[in-house]
Motif scaffolding. Structure first.
Motif, PDB file in Angstrom:
ATOM      1  N   MET A 167       0.895  -0.984   0.154  1.00 45.92           N
ATOM      2  CA  MET A 167       0.076  -0.135  -0.014  1.00 45.92           C
ATOM      3  C   MET A 167       0.829   1.423   0.136  1.00 45.92           C
ATOM      4  O   MET A 167       2.004   1.137   0.714  1.00 45.92           O
ATOM      5  N   LEU A 168       0.445   2.113  -0.804  1.00 52.60           N
ATOM      6  CA  LEU A 168       1.177   3.492  -0.607  1.00 52.60           C
ATOM      7  C   LEU A 168       0.143   4.808  -0.731  1.00 52.60           C
ATOM      8  O   LEU A 168      -0.842   4.686  -0.976  1.00 52.60           O
ATOM      9  N   LEU A 169       0.753   5.828  -0.273  1.00 50.33           N
ATOM     10  CA  LEU A 169       0.041   6.998  -0.621  1.00 50.33           C
ATOM     11  C   LEU A 169      -0.010   7.743  -1.760  1.00 50.33           C
ATOM     12  O   LEU A 169       1.289   8.109  -2.260  1.00 50.33           O
ATOM     13  N   LEU A 170      -1.113   7.778  -2.624  1.00 50.25           N
ATOM     14  CA  LEU A 170      -0.989   8.000  -3.961  1.00 50.25           C
ATOM     15  C   LEU A 170      -0.897   9.523  -4.112  1.00 50.25           C
ATOM     16  O   LEU A 170      -0.615  10.042  -5.006  1.00 50.25           O
ATOM     17  N   ASP A 171      -1.957  10.233  -3.297  1.00 44.70           N
ATOM     18  CA  ASP A 171      -1.996  11.577  -3.047  1.00 44.70           C
ATOM     19  C   ASP A 171      -2.401  12.159  -1.896  1.00 44.70           C
ATOM     20  O   ASP A 171      -2.391  10.999  -0.896  1.00 44.70           O
ATOM     21  N   GLY A 172      -2.894  13.330  -1.561  1.00 40.74           N
ATOM     22  CA  GLY A 172      -3.296  13.884  -0.084  1.00 40.74           C
ATOM     23  C   GLY A 172      -4.318  13.067   0.269  1.00 40.74           C
ATOM     24  O   GLY A 172      -4.541  13.206   1.617  1.00 40.74           O
ATOM     25  N   ASN A 173      -4.997  12.379  -0.491  1.00 39.71           N
ATOM     26  CA  ASN A 173      -6.364  12.026   0.014  1.00 39.71           C
ATOM     27  C   ASN A 173      -6.681  10.315  -0.390  1.00 39.71           C
ATOM     28  O   ASN A 173      -7.998   9.972  -0.264  1.00 39.71           O
ATOM     29  N   ARG A 174      -5.986   9.827  -1.305  1.00 41.99           N
ATOM     30  CA  ARG A 174      -5.962   8.566  -1.813  1.00 41.99           C
ATOM     31  C   ARG A 174      -4.923   7.503  -1.390  1.00 41.99           C
ATOM     32  O   ARG A 174      -3.800   7.828  -1.359  1.00 41.99           O
ATOM     33  N   LEU A 175      -5.312   6.439  -0.970  1.00 38.91           N
ATOM     34  CA  LEU A 175      -4.175   4.937  -0.938  1.00 38.91           C
ATOM     35  C   LEU A 175      -4.417   4.238  -1.749  1.00 38.91           C
ATOM     36  O   LEU A 175      -5.508   3.889  -2.384  1.00 38.91           O
ATOM     37  N   LEU A 176      -3.354   3.583  -2.358  1.00 37.03           N
ATOM     38  CA  LEU A 176      -3.455   2.544  -3.305  1.00 37.03           C
ATOM     39  C   LEU A 176      -3.160   1.138  -2.561  1.00 37.03           C
ATOM     40  O   LEU A 176      -1.858   1.183  -2.224  1.00 37.03           O
ATOM     41  N   LEU A 177      -3.661   0.112  -3.016  1.00 38.07           N
ATOM     42  CA  LEU A 177      -3.664  -1.161  -2.518  1.00 38.07           C
ATOM     43  C   LEU A 177      -3.371  -2.179  -3.532  1.00 38.07           C
ATOM     44  O   LEU A 177      -4.261  -2.170  -4.549  1.00 38.07           O
ATOM     45  N   PHE A 178      -2.344  -3.022  -3.653  1.00 44.79           N
ATOM     46  CA  PHE A 178      -2.297  -4.223  -4.550  1.00 44.79           C
ATOM     47  C   PHE A 178      -2.068  -5.389  -4.055  1.00 44.79           C
ATOM     48  O   PHE A 178      -1.087  -5.472  -3.213  1.00 44.79           O
ATOM     49  N   GLY A 179      -2.530  -6.478  -4.512  1.00 45.61           N
ATOM     50  CA  GLY A 179      -2.327  -7.881  -4.145  1.00 45.61           C
ATOM     51  C   GLY A 179      -2.426  -8.197  -2.760  1.00 45.61           C
ATOM     52  O   GLY A 179      -3.336  -7.493  -1.782  1.00 45.61           O
ATOM     53  N   GLY A 180      -1.659  -9.197  -2.364  1.00 44.93           N
ATOM     54  CA  GLY A 180      -1.688  -9.736  -0.913  1.00 44.93           C
ATOM     55  C   GLY A 180      -2.056 -11.023  -0.828  1.00 44.93           C
ATOM     56  O   GLY A 180      -2.215 -11.953  -1.722  1.00 44.93           O
ATOM     57  N   ARG A 181      -2.404 -11.535   0.481  1.00 43.34           N
ATOM     58  CA  ARG A 181      -2.836 -13.155   0.487  1.00 43.34           C
ATOM     59  C   ARG A 181      -4.336 -12.959   1.023  1.00 43.34           C
ATOM     60  O   ARG A 181      -4.484 -12.374   2.057  1.00 43.34           O
ATOM     61  N   SER A 182      -5.133 -13.765   0.565  1.00 41.13           N
ATOM     62  CA  SER A 182      -6.532 -13.930   0.965  1.00 41.13           C
ATOM     63  C   SER A 182      -6.383 -14.958   2.327  1.00 41.13           C
ATOM     64  O   SER A 182      -5.625 -15.638   2.763  1.00 41.13           O
ATOM     65  N   GLU A 183      -7.789 -15.144   2.693  1.00 45.45           N
ATOM     66  CA  GLU A 183      -7.977 -15.796   3.957  1.00 45.45           C
ATOM     67  C   GLU A 183      -7.591 -17.615   3.834  1.00 45.45           C
ATOM     68  O   GLU A 183      -7.427 -18.239   4.563  1.00 45.45           O
ATOM     69  N   GLN A 184      -7.643 -17.860   2.424  1.00 45.13           N
ATOM     70  CA  GLN A 184      -7.520 -19.061   1.918  1.00 45.13           C
ATOM     71  C   GLN A 184      -6.082 -19.288   1.784  1.00 45.13           C
ATOM     72  O   GLN A 184      -5.530 -20.313   1.422  1.00 45.13           O
ATOM     73  N   GLY A 185      -5.019 -18.339   2.020  1.00 40.04           N
ATOM     74  CA  GLY A 185      -3.745 -18.550   1.613  1.00 40.04           C
ATOM     75  C   GLY A 185      -3.282 -18.297   0.254  1.00 40.04           C
ATOM     76  O   GLY A 185      -2.083 -18.550  -0.077  1.00 40.04           O
ATOM     77  N   ARG A 186      -4.273 -17.675  -0.597  1.00 42.31           N
ATOM     78  CA  ARG A 186      -3.660 -17.782  -1.986  1.00 42.31           C
ATOM     79  C   ARG A 186      -3.512 -16.144  -2.192  1.00 42.31           C
ATOM     80  O   ARG A 186      -3.812 -15.527  -1.494  1.00 42.31           O
ATOM     81  N   ALA A 187      -2.328 -15.937  -3.199  1.00 42.08           N
ATOM     82  CA  ALA A 187      -2.018 -14.631  -3.568  1.00 42.08           C
ATOM     83  C   ALA A 187      -3.155 -13.982  -4.468  1.00 42.08           C
ATOM     84  O   ALA A 187      -3.629 -14.821  -5.143  1.00 42.08           O
ATOM     85  N   LEU A 188      -3.209 -12.765  -4.365  1.00 40.77           N
ATOM     86  CA  LEU A 188      -4.265 -11.805  -5.008  1.00 40.77           C
ATOM     87  C   LEU A 188      -3.174 -11.028  -5.937  1.00 40.77           C
ATOM     88  O   LEU A 188      -2.215 -10.807  -5.963  1.00 40.77           O
TER      89      LEU A 188
END
Length: 304
Positions: free
Chosen positions: A5-26
């Motif tokens: 996750m990163l701060l995209l601008d003064g009012n928005r965050l961007l999130l990509f990917g990660g791991r689901s509750e089932q343990g799968r990559a997103l």
């Protein structure tokens, strides 16, 4: 968990990917509006980065740069750029960039962007030093921090073409083809993405210089650490995990010195028109900067 996750601008965050509750990559992309406290899933056009976790993502020249991470069957070494987030008239799109050499497949690494040295700036030492050895006089007041930050922003705007991406550490998969179990090791490599030459450059390992002190040798191998850019242009490395447990140290790093010189070599073969990917090698920076379609792709994607 394990998303980026990163701060995209003064009012928005961007999130990509990660791991689901089932343990799968997103591989989904989300925007969070801070003022409205709402999530919006993006649907970028074209191909998407493969599913991953424990990757690193930074904002560079107004665009988003993603590198590495771990998929369900091993680490990744791909570089992606996301643009189209700054204008409502442009559709977001991920584009993969291929640069050789590269830091190689890894996950749990840290990345940060810094402005490069302005023209005529004398080289400064890139050697890391233990923060515990810094004198107390290095503490500066808030007003000085604000002044330094303003000067740093000004330098960034004046020398945007010299912006650099610094990558440190991570976890590598050294499993051989005949191994029954995976063999992971932590890294202490430092890589810099130089936009002037459109290539990744590996900085020399200070532990090979024969220095006797731990501060001269630099940080040990680690993953899952934090790397933060602070004025007036230095990086702060904190913590992480290595094979013996949790890292409790923190280090200063000065990335403003001259990058290693790359000897010239014959011009590489031209890329086929069927692939938009750029593949300049460390041995041929002149070719990638000579106006080729490969060399211009990354510059176009990272244009403000």
């Amino acid at each position: 968990d394990m998303a980026a996750m990163l701060l995209l601008d003064g009012n928005r965050l961007l999130l990509f990917g990660g791991r689901s509750e089932q343990g799968r990559a997103l591989q989904d992309t989300w925007l969070f509006d801070i003022s409205q406290c709402t999530w919006l899933q993006l649907k970028p056009e074209g191909p998407l980065p493969p599913p991953r976790k424990m990757h690193s993502m930074v904002k560079m020249s107004g665009q988003v740069v993603l590198y590495g991470g771990e998929r369900d069957n091993g680490p990744l070494d791909d570089l992606w750029v996301l643009r189209g987030l700054s204008s409502s008239f442009e559709t977001p799109r991920w584009t993969q960039i291929r640069l050789k050499p590269s830091p190689g497949p890894r996950f749990g690494h840290a990345m940060v962007t810094v402005p490069g040295p302005a023209a005529g700036t004398p080289p400064r030492s890139r050697r890391t030093s233990s923060a515990s050895s810094l004198p107390a006089a290095e503490g500066i007041a808030d007003s000085q921090l604000q002044t330094a930050a303003a000067a740093n922003d000004s330098q960034h705007q004046q020398a945007a073409s010299t912006e650099r991406l610094v990558l440190f550490g991570g976890c590598l998969d050294l499993t051989s083809f005949l191994s029954l179990n995976r063999h992971y090791v932590q890294s202490k490599e430092t890589w810099v993405l130089d936009l002037n030459r459109l290539m990744w450059l590996k900085l020399p390992d200070s532990s090979n210089t024969g220095a006797a002190t731990a501060a001269a040798e630099g940080p040990c191998e680690r993953m899952c650490h934090s790397l933060v850019a602070l004025p007036p242009g230095r990086l702060l490395l904190i913590g992480g995990r290595h094979k013996e447990g949790i890292c409790k140290d923190f280090w200063w790093f000065d990335p403003s010195g001259e990058l290693p010189q790359v000897p010239p070599s014959p011009r590489p073969p031209a890329a086929t028109s069927s692939s938009p990917a750029m593949t300049p090698t460390a041995a041929a920076p002149a070719a990638s900067r000579a106006g080729s379609s490969q060399g211009s792709l990354l510059q176009t994607l990272l244009a403000p």
